[in-house]
Design a protein around this motif. Structure first.
Motif, PDB file in Angstrom:
ATOM      1  N   VAL A  18     -40.937  -4.603  49.056  1.00  0.00           N
ATOM      2  CA  VAL A  18     -40.302  -5.410  50.107  1.00  0.00           C
ATOM      3  C   VAL A  18     -41.347  -5.843  51.138  1.00  0.00           C
ATOM      4  O   VAL A  18     -41.367  -7.004  51.571  1.00  0.00           O
ATOM      5  CB  VAL A  18     -39.145  -4.628  50.782  1.00  0.00           C
ATOM      6  CG1 VAL A  18     -38.704  -5.317  52.066  1.00  0.00           C
ATOM      7  CG2 VAL A  18     -37.962  -4.509  49.825  1.00  0.00           C
ATOM      8  N   LEU A  22     -42.445  -9.684  52.013  1.00  0.00           N
ATOM      9  CA  LEU A  22     -42.281 -10.251  53.353  1.00  0.00           C
ATOM     10  C   LEU A  22     -43.624 -10.606  54.006  1.00  0.00           C
ATOM     11  O   LEU A  22     -43.644 -11.046  55.151  1.00  0.00           O
ATOM     12  CB  LEU A  22     -41.515  -9.266  54.245  1.00  0.00           C
ATOM     13  CG  LEU A  22     -40.068  -8.971  53.820  1.00  0.00           C
ATOM     14  CD1 LEU A  22     -39.430  -7.952  54.758  1.00  0.00           C
ATOM     15  CD2 LEU A  22     -39.230 -10.243  53.777  1.00  0.00           C
ATOM     16  N   LEU A  25     -44.061 -13.841  56.164  1.00  0.00           N
ATOM     17  CA  LEU A  25     -43.589 -13.859  57.552  1.00  0.00           C
ATOM     18  C   LEU A  25     -44.715 -13.453  58.497  1.00  0.00           C
ATOM     19  O   LEU A  25     -44.831 -13.999  59.603  1.00  0.00           O
ATOM     20  CB  LEU A  25     -42.402 -12.904  57.720  1.00  0.00           C
ATOM     21  CG  LEU A  25     -41.102 -13.282  56.993  1.00  0.00           C
ATOM     22  CD1 LEU A  25     -40.086 -12.159  57.136  1.00  0.00           C
ATOM     23  CD2 LEU A  25     -40.541 -14.588  57.537  1.00  0.00           C
ATOM     24  N   LEU A 252     -38.702 -12.346  46.818  1.00  0.00           N
ATOM     25  CA  LEU A 252     -38.608 -12.531  48.261  1.00  0.00           C
ATOM     26  C   LEU A 252     -39.474 -13.698  48.724  1.00  0.00           C
ATOM     27  O   LEU A 252     -39.064 -14.484  49.593  1.00  0.00           O
ATOM     28  CB  LEU A 252     -39.025 -11.244  48.983  1.00  0.00           C
ATOM     29  CG  LEU A 252     -38.029 -10.087  48.926  1.00  0.00           C
ATOM     30  CD1 LEU A 252     -38.646  -8.818  49.529  1.00  0.00           C
ATOM     31  CD2 LEU A 252     -36.741 -10.439  49.661  1.00  0.00           C
ATOM     32  N   LEU A 256     -38.030 -16.965  50.636  1.00  0.00           N
ATOM     33  CA  LEU A 256     -38.592 -17.391  51.913  1.00  0.00           C
ATOM     34  C   LEU A 256     -39.097 -18.834  51.837  1.00  0.00           C
ATOM     35  O   LEU A 256     -38.887 -19.632  52.766  1.00  0.00           O
ATOM     36  CB  LEU A 256     -39.739 -16.463  52.325  1.00  0.00           C
ATOM     37  CG  LEU A 256     -39.363 -15.062  52.822  1.00  0.00           C
ATOM     38  CD1 LEU A 256     -40.626 -14.217  53.003  1.00  0.00           C
ATOM     39  CD2 LEU A 256     -38.604 -15.132  54.139  1.00  0.00           C
TER      40      LEU A 256
END
Length: 295
Positions: A18, A22, A25, A252, A256
């Protein structure tokens, strides 16, 4: 040695993937900083954080073994250059609207690892693995046919990471000491770039806020945290089982790219993704069947 704890292993493995998923970001916060400079800070702060961590997570005898086997330093220098190249391209892709290509690259990665095992380690592929690799190759060829050129970001990312993993698999050095040595071998190059590179005389970098510098310092722990979670998870889960979690990160990144940063998923690229996804599904079934047979 502690007994395996599958529940803890799943939590640690999920945490690692995870965090990796991410990453965009975080690196989008550094979009004003050129990718080479982000890499330089990532290397330097990872080197420092890794050295601090080695004071708490003891690995007895690792430095003595490296002194006694200096060729391992050369191997780690090579793997360090590969992982630095991977980091540089990934950050560049994230901050230049190429996140979908990066996601596709990390979907290709496990199937490329299977192919590298065949070509370089003399491993034999099972029929379902051949089919999975064929589907991935079809996805890449479809992109070549549609775009008229190789999807180089989607290929260079898994190639650099695949060869990095291959070298580290053959080098008998534990994960954390190995990463620390890699970053320390890269540190002189990073310092030289920081002091004498094109940005050394760039007035723009002098205007960075204190918060920007903090984000750059944070690239060290952000790099090391998922790696530590991953290696801890590997002690509690079978490696094949942990492999099923690896699709979380590129998924992910894909979500995104589409829903947060507005990168369009055109029909031709979607077809390439579908080919890769079918290959990964076949590959996962093969792992599951082989795991059951081994039990």
């Amino acid at each position: 040695m502690h007994a395996a704890d599958p529940r803890r292993g799943y939590l640690l493995g999920l945490s690692a993937y995870v965090i990796w998923g991410l990453f965009p970001l975080y690196f989008k916060l550094l979009a004003a900083v050129p990718a080479p400079q982000i890499l330089v800070h990532r290397v330097l702060w990872s080197a420092l954080c890794g050295l601090l961590l080695l004071q708490f997570w003891r690995h007895p005898g690792w430095w003595r073994e490296l002194r006694e086997h200096p060729r391992r330093l050369a191997v780690l220098a090579g793997s360090g250059l590969l992982i630095a190249s991977n980091w540089l391209l990934y950050v560049w892709a994230v901050n230049n609207g190429r996140m979908l290509e990066a996601s596709l690259g990390y979907y290709i990665n496990p199937l490329l690892n299977v192919l590298l095992g065949l070509l370089l380690l003399g491993e034999r592929l099972r029929p379902l693995q051949w089919l999975a690799v064929g589907c991935a190759a079809l996805g890449v060829l479809q992109q070549v046919w549609q775009a008229g050129s190789l999807p180089w970001v989607s290929l260079v990312l898994p190639l650099t990471f695949g060869f990095y993993g291959l070298i580290r698999k053959k080098a008998p050095v534990a994960a954390l000491p190995g990463l620390v040595v890699e970053t320390w071998l890269l540190a002189p190059l990073a310092l030289a770039w920081l002091l004498f590179g094109p940005q050394a005389t760039d007035a723009g970098s002098a205007g960075w806020s204190g918060s920007m510098l903090l984000w750059l310092i944070g690239t060290g722990p952000v790099t090391l945290t998922p790696l530590l979670c991953f290696n801890a998870a590997a002690r509690h889960l079978p490696y094949a089982t942990l492999g099923f979690l690896q699709y979380i990160a590129p998924t992910l990144v894909l979500l995104l790219a589409m829903f947060v940063y507005g990168e369009p998923l055109e029909a031709d690229r979607l077809l390439a993704f579908l080919c890769i996804w079918i290959g990964l599904a076949i590959y996962s079934v093969d792992i599951w069947l082989n795991l059951r047979r081994s039990r």
